[in-house]
Scaffold this motif. Structure first.
Motif, PDB file in Angstrom:
ATOM      1  N   ARG A 109       0.848  -1.191   0.000  1.00 53.34           N
ATOM      2  CA  ARG A 109       0.000   0.000   0.000  1.00 53.34           C
ATOM      3  C   ARG A 109       0.887   1.246   0.000  1.00 53.34           C
ATOM      4  O   ARG A 109       1.811   1.362   0.804  1.00 53.34           O
ATOM      5  N   ARG A 110       0.582   2.162  -0.908  1.00 54.12           N
ATOM      6  CA  ARG A 110       1.299   3.434  -0.941  1.00 54.12           C
ATOM      7  C   ARG A 110       0.895   4.264   0.257  1.00 54.12           C
ATOM      8  O   ARG A 110      -0.288   4.424   0.565  1.00 54.12           O
ATOM      9  N   LEU A 111       1.877   4.832   0.948  1.00 53.05           N
ATOM     10  CA  LEU A 111       1.600   5.638   2.132  1.00 53.05           C
ATOM     11  C   LEU A 111       1.909   7.115   1.938  1.00 53.05           C
ATOM     12  O   LEU A 111       1.221   7.973   2.482  1.00 53.05           O
ATOM     13  N   ASP A 112       2.949   7.412   1.183  1.00 54.48           N
ATOM     14  CA  ASP A 112       3.363   8.817   1.060  1.00 54.48           C
ATOM     15  C   ASP A 112       4.360   8.920  -0.087  1.00 54.48           C
ATOM     16  O   ASP A 112       4.741   7.905  -0.686  1.00 54.48           O
ATOM     17  N   GLU A 113       4.775  10.127  -0.382  1.00 52.69           N
ATOM     18  CA  GLU A 113       5.830  10.326  -1.354  1.00 52.69           C
ATOM     19  C   GLU A 113       6.806  11.345  -0.812  1.00 52.69           C
ATOM     20  O   GLU A 113       6.467  12.204   0.020  1.00 52.69           O
ATOM     21  N   GLN A 114       8.034  11.243  -1.284  1.00 57.27           N
ATOM     22  CA  GLN A 114       9.125  12.072  -0.779  1.00 57.27           C
ATOM     23  C   GLN A 114       9.802  12.763  -1.953  1.00 57.27           C
ATOM     24  O   GLN A 114      10.206  12.104  -2.921  1.00 57.27           O
ATOM     25  N   LYS A 115       9.887  14.089  -1.902  1.00 56.95           N
ATOM     26  CA  LYS A 115      10.544  14.820  -2.975  1.00 56.95           C
ATOM     27  C   LYS A 115      12.046  14.559  -2.944  1.00 56.95           C
ATOM     28  O   LYS A 115      12.667  14.508  -1.883  1.00 56.95           O
ATOM     29  N   LEU A 116      12.631  14.398  -4.110  1.00 57.27           N
ATOM     30  CA  LEU A 116      14.072  14.233  -4.246  1.00 57.27           C
ATOM     31  C   LEU A 116      14.696  15.555  -4.670  1.00 57.27           C
ATOM     32  O   LEU A 116      14.078  16.334  -5.396  1.00 57.27           O
ATOM     33  N   ARG A 117      15.895  15.780  -4.213  1.00 56.14           N
ATOM     34  CA  ARG A 117      16.596  17.021  -4.519  1.00 56.14           C
ATOM     35  C   ARG A 117      17.902  16.715  -5.222  1.00 56.14           C
ATOM     36  O   ARG A 117      18.510  15.667  -5.002  1.00 56.14           O
TER      37      ARG A 117
ATOM     38  N   PRO B 158      15.405  14.525   1.269  1.00 54.51           N
ATOM     39  CA  PRO B 158      15.885  15.563   2.185  1.00 54.51           C
ATOM     40  C   PRO B 158      16.659  14.965   3.358  1.00 54.51           C
ATOM     41  O   PRO B 158      16.337  13.869   3.832  1.00 54.51           O
ATOM     42  N   PRO B 159      17.675  15.670   3.857  1.00 56.26           N
ATOM     43  CA  PRO B 159      18.431  15.162   5.005  1.00 56.26           C
ATOM     44  C   PRO B 159      17.666  15.372   6.299  1.00 56.26           C
ATOM     45  O   PRO B 159      16.769  16.211   6.391  1.00 56.26           O
ATOM     46  N   THR B 160      18.038  14.621   7.311  1.00 64.48           N
ATOM     47  CA  THR B 160      17.441  14.820   8.638  1.00 64.48           C
ATOM     48  C   THR B 160      17.856  16.170   9.202  1.00 64.48           C
ATOM     49  O   THR B 160      17.038  16.915   9.749  1.00 64.48           O
TER      50      THR B 160
ATOM     51  N   PRO C 261      12.060  16.567 -14.480  1.00 64.46           N
ATOM     52  CA  PRO C 261      10.716  16.014 -14.318  1.00 64.46           C
ATOM     53  C   PRO C 261      10.331  16.004 -12.842  1.00 64.46           C
ATOM     54  O   PRO C 261      11.113  16.444 -11.986  1.00 64.46           O
ATOM     55  N   ARG C 262       9.127  15.495 -12.562  1.00 66.82           N
ATOM     56  CA  ARG C 262       8.681  15.406 -11.172  1.00 66.82           C
ATOM     57  C   ARG C 262       9.534  14.350 -10.457  1.00 66.82           C
ATOM     58  O   ARG C 262       9.441  13.159 -10.745  1.00 66.82           O
ATOM     59  N   ALA C 263      10.362  14.807  -9.521  1.00 71.88           N
ATOM     60  CA  ALA C 263      11.343  13.919  -8.888  1.00 71.88           C
ATOM     61  C   ALA C 263      10.868  13.545  -7.482  1.00 71.88           C
ATOM     62  O   ALA C 263      11.059  14.299  -6.522  1.00 71.88           O
ATOM     63  N   VAL C 264      10.227  12.409  -7.374  1.00 70.39           N
ATOM     64  CA  VAL C 264       9.749  11.927  -6.081  1.00 70.39           C
ATOM     65  C   VAL C 264       9.996  10.427  -5.995  1.00 70.39           C
ATOM     66  O   VAL C 264      10.207   9.750  -7.005  1.00 70.39           O
ATOM     67  N   ARG C 265       9.977   9.931  -4.786  1.00 67.69           N
ATOM     68  CA  ARG C 265       9.932   8.476  -4.609  1.00 67.69           C
ATOM     69  C   ARG C 265       8.735   8.153  -3.717  1.00 67.69           C
ATOM     70  O   ARG C 265       8.481   8.847  -2.718  1.00 67.69           O
ATOM     71  N   GLU C 266       7.994   7.130  -4.101  1.00 69.32           N
ATOM     72  CA  GLU C 266       6.855   6.688  -3.311  1.00 69.32           C
ATOM     73  C   GLU C 266       7.336   5.780  -2.188  1.00 69.32           C
ATOM     74  O   GLU C 266       8.225   4.949  -2.380  1.00 69.32           O
ATOM     75  N   ILE C 267       6.747   5.970  -1.018  1.00 67.90           N
ATOM     76  CA  ILE C 267       7.030   5.120   0.132  1.00 67.90           C
ATOM     77  C   ILE C 267       5.781   4.289   0.423  1.00 67.90           C
ATOM     78  O   ILE C 267       4.667   4.828   0.474  1.00 67.90           O
ATOM     79  N   GLY C 268       5.964   2.998   0.587  1.00 67.65           N
ATOM     80  CA  GLY C 268       4.829   2.134   0.873  1.00 67.65           C
ATOM     81  C   GLY C 268       5.151   1.106   1.927  1.00 67.65           C
ATOM     82  O   GLY C 268       6.315   0.917   2.318  1.00 67.65           O
TER      83      GLY C 268
ATOM     84  N   ARG D 142      -1.741   6.390   8.522  1.00 66.42           N
ATOM     85  CA  ARG D 142      -0.830   7.531   8.329  1.00 66.42           C
ATOM     86  C   ARG D 142      -0.659   7.873   6.859  1.00 66.42           C
ATOM     87  O   ARG D 142       0.262   8.633   6.514  1.00 66.42           O
ATOM     88  N   ARG D 143      -1.502   7.349   5.990  1.00 64.34           N
ATOM     89  CA  ARG D 143      -1.378   7.658   4.562  1.00 64.34           C
ATOM     90  C   ARG D 143      -1.405   9.168   4.348  1.00 64.34           C
ATOM     91  O   ARG D 143      -2.289   9.873   4.840  1.00 64.34           O
ATOM     92  N   GLY D 144      -0.417   9.634   3.597  1.00 62.53           N
ATOM     93  CA  GLY D 144      -0.307  11.060   3.314  1.00 62.53           C
ATOM     94  C   GLY D 144       0.296  11.854   4.441  1.00 62.53           C
ATOM     95  O   GLY D 144       0.544  13.053   4.293  1.00 62.53           O
ATOM     96  N   ASN D 145       0.546  11.207   5.565  1.00 65.94           N
ATOM     97  CA  ASN D 145       1.117  11.910   6.722  1.00 65.94           C
ATOM     98  C   ASN D 145       2.202  11.058   7.370  1.00 65.94           C
ATOM     99  O   ASN D 145       2.417  11.125   8.565  1.00 65.94           O
ATOM    100  N   LEU D 146       2.886  10.260   6.553  1.00 69.23           N
ATOM    101  CA  LEU D 146       3.897   9.348   7.093  1.00 69.23           C
ATOM    102  C   LEU D 146       5.207  10.058   7.378  1.00 69.23           C
ATOM    103  O   LEU D 146       5.849   9.813   8.396  1.00 69.23           O
ATOM    104  N   LEU D 147       5.596  10.937   6.477  1.00 71.35           N
ATOM    105  CA  LEU D 147       6.920  11.549   6.549  1.00 71.35           C
ATOM    106  C   LEU D 147       6.872  12.881   7.275  1.00 71.35           C
ATOM    107  O   LEU D 147       5.860  13.586   7.232  1.00 71.35           O
TER     108      LEU D 147
END
Length: 320
Positions: free
Chosen positions: A183-191, A267-269, A283-290, A313-318
């Motif tokens: 199940r997909r939970l969130d996505e994280q932008k890559l830099r 993103p770094p901690t 392009p849209r640079a993201v990775r999906e977290i599931g 926590r879908r959409g609010n994981l990160l």
């Protein structure tokens, strides 16, 4: 006697795995009966204590001796005593039964709704902040649930999931396999991470195509983030020229800070000196977290509770 000899020949130790498996299948159901009779030295008393018919117990002991091909008991009317072979066998049987009881207690404890255990895997990049925050929030309502935590890259975690070593894992990309549920939970932008003195460092945003001539530092093949990096570069028309491959995102940031290349990273901690993190506009640079688990495997109560928590926590994981 002739039947005993046939049995002895059929089941005598030979080192053959199939023979040993057959011996275990024949002996295992009778071990607790044997220990009970050996402890009481009285078949009737043992039958009462174990709540089985005396005839059942007597037949079981006779069959056990027949299968082993040795006398375990000397019979004296209604009482029995162990032979030398019986005493030798009893020592091993007691150890085996104690180990079975220990294993049973362990699996019961791990399945306990209040104090059970969850084997949970997650990506290295989620270990510093995301997972500790999740566990803290979950244990507000489940304070005594225990966790066995495993950090690894995605494919390695899925292997451990299939091997039964993990109950759940947070991974990226979200897997699509018939033996798994994901199940997909969130996505994280890559830099795009560049050295502080890089030609792009004064920018806040960048198109990935502008890095086509750069040297990259990346995770090793097999890592989800490496596959995403290769795919994004391919989407805008170039293959990244790779100077260094590593196993951990913060190591890559260190390589970038040393001027050894650029990298696509989450993103770094905490901010890292010596690098600049640029937003990628195209392009849209993201990775999906599931979250993934093995299909058709029943959950223990603590695993079910943690799975429900993660899905909530879908959409609010990160972290924001």
């Amino acid at each position: 006697m002739e039947h005993q000899q046939r049995s002895r020949a059929r089941l005598s130790p030979s080192g053959d795995t199939e023979d040993m498996s057959e011996m275990s299948r024949l002996l295992a159901p009778r071990l607790a009966y044997f220990a009970g009779v050996a402890r009481t030295e009285h078949v009737t008393r043992a039958a009462l204590e174990m709540n089985v018919p005396q005839s059942t117990l007597s037949r079981a002991m006779a069959r056990l001796e027949q299968d082993l091909g040795v006398d375990l008991f000397a019979r004296h009317g209604r009482t029995v005593s162990l032979t030398t072979a019986g005493r030798t066998f009893l020592a091993s049987v007691e150890r085996a039964l104690a180990e079975i009881e220990r294993a049973a207690e362990e699996v019961r404890a791990d399945a306990d709704p209040a104090t059970g255990k969850v084997a949970f895997g997650f990506l290295h990049t989620m270990g510093a902040e995301t997972v500790p925050g999740l566990l803290h929030a979950f244990r507000a309502d489940h304070p005594r649930v225990r966790f066995s935590l495993v950090q690894n890259y995605g494919e390695a975690m899925l292997e451990r999931l299939r091997a039964g070593e993990l109950d759940l894992c947070l991974t990226s990309p979200v897997p699509d396999a018939p033996d798994l549920v994901a199940r997909r939970l969130d996505e994280q932008k890559l830099r795009l991470v560049v050295p502080a003195d890089h030609r792009l460092a004064a920018r806040r945003r960048v198109r990935l195509a502008e890095a086509a001539e750069e040297t990259f530092v990346t995770l090793e093949p097999g890592y989800g983030l490496r596959r995403i990096t290769d795919a994004l570069c391919r989407e805008v028309g170039f293959k990244p020229r790779i100077a260094f491959e590593g196993e951990e995102a913060e190591t890559l940031r260190g390589l970038v800070a040393a001027g050894l290349g650029v990298a696509l990273l989450p993103p770094p901690t905490v901010p890292r000196p010596g690098v600049v993190e640029l937003t990628v506009t195209a392009p849209r640079a993201v990775r999906e977290i599931g979250v993934a688990w093995l299909a058709d495997r029943p959950d223990t109560p603590p695993v079910a509770a943690f799975k429900k928590f993660l899905l909530s926590r879908r959409g609010n994981l990160l972290p924001a």
